[in-house]
Design a protein around this motif. Structure first.
Motif, PDB file in Angstrom:
ATOM      1  N   ASP A   1       4.471   0.352 -11.341  1.00  0.00           N
ATOM      2  CA  ASP A   1       4.333   0.218 -10.035  1.00  0.00           C
ATOM      3  C   ASP A   1       3.167   0.761  -9.475  1.00  0.00           C
ATOM      4  OD1 ASP A   1       4.508  -0.407  -7.337  1.00  0.00           O
ATOM      5  OD2 ASP A   1       6.152   0.818  -6.919  1.00  0.00           O
ATOM      6  N   PHE A   2       1.933   0.212  -9.772  1.00  0.00           N
ATOM      7  CA  PHE A   2       0.695   0.673  -9.458  1.00  0.00           C
ATOM      8  C   PHE A   2       0.576   0.817  -7.846  1.00  0.00           C
ATOM      9  CE2 PHE A   2      -4.164   0.101  -9.105  1.00  0.00           C
ATOM     10  CZ  PHE A   2      -4.346   1.432  -9.389  1.00  0.00           C
ATOM     11  N   ASN A   3       0.929  -0.064  -7.265  1.00  0.00           N
ATOM     12  CA  ASN A   3       0.895  -0.246  -5.668  1.00  0.00           C
ATOM     13  C   ASN A   3       1.565   1.106  -5.063  1.00  0.00           C
ATOM     14  OD1 ASN A   3       0.178  -1.466  -3.046  1.00  0.00           O
ATOM     15  ND2 ASN A   3       2.556  -1.599  -2.809  1.00  0.00           N
ATOM     16  N   GLY A   4       2.748   1.233  -5.536  1.00  0.00           N
ATOM     17  CA  GLY A   4       3.404   2.178  -4.978  1.00  0.00           C
ATOM     18  C   GLY A   4       2.919   3.806  -5.620  1.00  0.00           C
ATOM     19  N   PHE A   5       2.527   3.763  -6.673  1.00  0.00           N
ATOM     20  CA  PHE A   5       1.728   5.085  -7.118  1.00  0.00           C
ATOM     21  C   PHE A   5       0.785   5.112  -6.096  1.00  0.00           C
ATOM     22  CE2 PHE A   5      -1.927   6.846  -9.656  1.00  0.00           C
ATOM     23  CZ  PHE A   5      -1.179   8.219  -9.879  1.00  0.00           C
TER      24      PHE A   5
ATOM     25  N   PRO B   1       0.307 -11.570  -0.313  1.00  0.00           N
ATOM     26  CA  PRO B   1       0.913  -9.957   0.392  1.00  0.00           C
ATOM     27  C   PRO B   1      -0.026  -9.117  -0.146  1.00  0.00           C
ATOM     28  CG  PRO B   1       2.887 -11.232   0.191  1.00  0.00           C
ATOM     29  CD  PRO B   1       1.757 -12.234  -0.497  1.00  0.00           C
ATOM     30  N   ALA B   2      -0.628  -8.005   0.673  1.00  0.00           N
ATOM     31  CA  ALA B   2      -1.526  -7.142   0.122  1.00  0.00           C
ATOM     32  C   ALA B   2      -0.894  -6.092  -0.738  1.00  0.00           C
ATOM     33  CB  ALA B   2      -1.903  -6.202   1.240  1.00  0.00           C
ATOM     34  N   SER B   3       0.376  -5.940  -0.775  1.00  0.00           N
ATOM     35  CA  SER B   3       0.733  -5.102  -1.881  1.00  0.00           C
ATOM     36  C   SER B   3       0.771  -5.950  -3.260  1.00  0.00           C
ATOM     37  CB  SER B   3       2.346  -4.943  -1.585  1.00  0.00           C
ATOM     38  OG  SER B   3       3.217  -6.088  -1.419  1.00  0.00           O
TER      39      SER B   3
END
Length: 708
Positions: free
Chosen positions: A70-74, A670-672
């Protein structure tokens, strides 16, 4: 919406949604910088990093989240949790924070202009902006006027007797800068892009897309829209019973227009954006609407013809002119006159419009402060004039020079990728390089500013000022018809946090407001700048070769420059990208709410191409300074920091209602998902973070998308 083929980096952050805006937007037009600089490659900026302060705050990263899963979450989850969406917004992220900073700067400019307006040089843009802002902030006068400013229009609508009267009314309203039912303005001829012609386009709906009228799942929203229409009418003295009756007529009328309208995915096809006809041919499509009379009212001379871009829509418009009862036409025109003007009228009208478009459709809890609302309308009316004052204060020649260097480096990397493609024939490659050679980058602001001397603004009549600006901008726009296309014209103001590509003039455009952190930082190492503004530059340049841009040549003409085999290979690759995004379900607890891979395809191609190109440009810069290539900053390599900053650019959160609306209308994913979509297709990402096959951020070989 004659500029519908502009390809912005993101949905404009300065306006909530086009459908909530009042009136026509002003189109900036002024010469910009000369074609691409031939400056040498930029020197590495790594040495400029301040050792005492991190350019990228690694404490924002979440070590509890696996970067390969989860690169976005990281990168972004901690920031998102610590930065809730403000009550007066429907989303909050890197773009929005930067836009807020720009608004605060603009606020100081217009506030000072308003205080000094009486002493300012008569007729100067400082005085006009000052008077416009001051009149908008005079809530007492606006509330006292109620809906008096639009009574003459409502009276004119009440006096209509026939379909011919309606046609005449629409023509004359357009001449006043107050268009109804359809959109009309100038644009480059798709077949002769060096000349401007008239474009008539579908419009006239109060809901976001045709599906909102026809799909059973939007029944509740249709009911709420009926309530909004009825209340809009009742605020002008229409009885409650009559208001409800008229509201039903309006919805039924718009439903017929919706049936004949194109869906957003269909609107993306250039074939649906251009349909050249003579005036006589247009009259055959609309026998009850005389185009010669329309153009005469506008003061426009049409030579060989114009684009009646969606004939099916205009045939339905004509059918309604002939068949719809005059009372239904009056209800429709009456409502849209009220709705379009609401933001410039007294508080009950402003509140009513916000309750539907803000709260109901987008889930926004609270209205923006009055100064933000008025500033939005100042930008809508005199945005380029305000941009002149903004640039004078905020953007230095040095910043522009640094940006020019980055643009050159990224463009060169794109050329190299085209030359080295393994799936494209030499014949098509040469045509692609020919197009690349004619790119015109425009950076920061125009070299020559627009002349506002014909616009009269008073200190004490906000509605009249907005109307005067609307007519001034409309006249400015349609005066281009029949004249050569000016490639140096700007379609976005310098204070806008965005960038865009225009296929009909083959320009890439980077306003001043985006040329700052997190996109661009003169003190940052190369990785940060190439992962930010470098990827933005690559994104806009790649739009020249996305599914739409690739249908235009270097001169801006809508012609095929591909071999049949190469286009089939391109389509096969883009189909995989469509499927990748179709599979995404970005809204928690709504597993059926998918991204529309077709609607977002152009932006997804640009993200993938832009990030690859920017990465290549970074590698070139690092080879020139090998001592920097293996250096770690804050524990991360340059390759890692490149991807980290890319993801940081797309950090943010969005309210659920707004997210659902975006899925229906926004050509951007979506941006995420933009944070992860392109990197997951790049082996360089997997190498940088030592990700393995099977990890979420490593797409399998058969699903990995490689285009540019």
């Amino acid at each position: 919406m004659t500029k519908q083929y502009l390809k912005p980096l993101a949905l404009a952050v300065s306006l909530a949604l086009t459908l909530t805006a009042c009136g026509k937007s002003e189109q900036a037009a002024a010469p910009a910088p000369a074609p691409a600089s031939t400056a040498p490659a930029a020197a590495s900026t790594t040495a400029a990093v301040d050792a005492g302060k991190s350019i990228f705050d690694v404490s924002e990263l979440d070590p509890n989240i696996n970067v390969c899963q989860d690169f976005n979450g990281f990168v972004n989850s901690k920031w998102v949790a610590a930065n809730p969406i403000p009550d007066d917004r429907t989303r909050w992220g890197a773009f929005d924070k930067l836009a807020e900073d720009s608004l605060n700067t603009q606020h100081a400019i217009v506030d000072n202009a308003a205080k000094d307006a009486a002493q300012a040089t008569a007729g100067s843009i400082e005085q006009k902006i000052g008077y416009l802002y001051k009149s908008g902030m005079d809530e007492a006068a606006i509330d006292k006027a109620g809906f008096d400013p639009i009574k003459p229009k409502l009276d004119a609508i009440a006096a209509l007797k026939s379909g011919k009267d309606v046609a005449d009314y629409i023509s004359k309203s357009y001449a006043d800068g107050d268009g109804q039912v359809f959109d009309f303005g100038s644009g480059a001829d798709f077949q002769h892009a060096d000349m401007q012609i008239g474009y008539a386009n579908q419009s006239g709906l109060g809901l976001p897309t045709k599906d909102y009228y026809l799909d059973p799942k939007y029944k509740e929203i249709r009911g709420q829209y009926l309530d909004y229409i009825a209340k809009s009418l009742s605020l002008t003295g229409v009885s409650d019973a009559d208001a409800k009756k008229q509201a039903a007529e309006v919805l039924a009328f718009e439903t017929e227009l919706a049936k004949a309208s194109l869906a957003p995915v269909e609107e993306r096809d250039p074939k649906n954006q251009y349909h050249f006809v003579s005036v006589k041919e247009a009259d055959k499509v609309t026998p009850h609407f005389n185009w010669e009379n329309f153009f005469k009212d506008q003061g426009v001379t049409i030579d060989k013809g114009f684009s009646l871009s969606q004939p099916k829509f205009f045939a339905e418009f004509d059918k309604l002119l002939a068949s719809a009862p005059i009372t239904q036409w009056q209800a429709y025109l009456r409502f849209h006159t009220i709705s379009d003007a609401s933001n410039a009228l007294s508080k009950p009208f402003v509140d009513n419009k916000f309750d539907f478009y803000g709260k109901t459709l987008a889930g926004q809890p609270k209205q923006k402060d009055r100064w933000k609302q008025v500033l939005g309308m100042v930008n809508h009316s005199m945005g380029m004039a305000l941009g002149e004052l903004y640039v004078k204060q905020e953007f230095t020649p040095e910043a522009k020079a640094r940006a020019v260097e980055l643009v050159d480096n990224v463009r060169n990397a794109l050329k190299a990728r085209i030359e080295n493609l393994d799936w494209m024939s030499a014949e098509t490659k040469q045509k692609a390089i020919d197009k690349w050679n004619t790119f015109l980058p425009k950076i920061g602001y125009p070299d020559k500013w627009r002349d506002w001397s014909g616009l009269s603004i008073s200190p004490d009549d906000f509605y009249a000022n907005l109307q005067a600006a609307s007519k001034f901008n409309y006249d400015y726009d349609i005066a281009k018809i029949g004249k050569p296309t000016d490639r140096k014209e700007w379609g976005m103001t310098p204070q806008t946090v965005n960038a865009y590509y225009n296929p009909t003039d083959n320009t890439i455009n980077f306003p001043a407001a985006i040329l700052q952190p997190p996109f661009f930082n003169a003190k940052a190492d190369d990785a940060i700048n190439y992962g930010g503004i470098g990827a933005v530059i690559g994104h806009e340049a790649s739009h020249g070769f996305d599914d739409e841009g690739s249908q235009f040549d270097g001169a801006g003409n809508n012609v095929n420059w591909w071999t049949k085999a190469d286009r089939e290979k391109f389509d096969a690759r883009t189909d995989k990208l469509v499927q990748q995004f179709n599979d995404y379900t970005p809204i928690k607890d709504k597993p059926d709410a998918h991204v529309n891979g077709k609607l977002t395809l152009g932006e997804n191609i640009a993200d993938l191409g832009g990030l690859n190109v920017a990465y290549d440009a970074l590698q070139v810069a690092l080879k020139q300074h090998p001592e920097e290539a293996d250096k770690k900053i804050d524990g991360y390599t340059e390759d890692q920091r490149f991807f980290l900053n890319w993801a940081r650019v797309w950090r943010g959160n969005v309210r659920e209602k707004q997210a659902l609306l975006y899925l229906n209308v926004d050509p951007h994913a979506p941006a995420s998902l933009r944070a992860i979509g392109a990197p997951s297709n790049m082996p360089a990402f997997a190498t940088a973070f030592q990700c393995k096959p099977g990890d979420a951020m490593v797409r399998p070989d058969d699903k990995q998308v490689k285009i540019w």
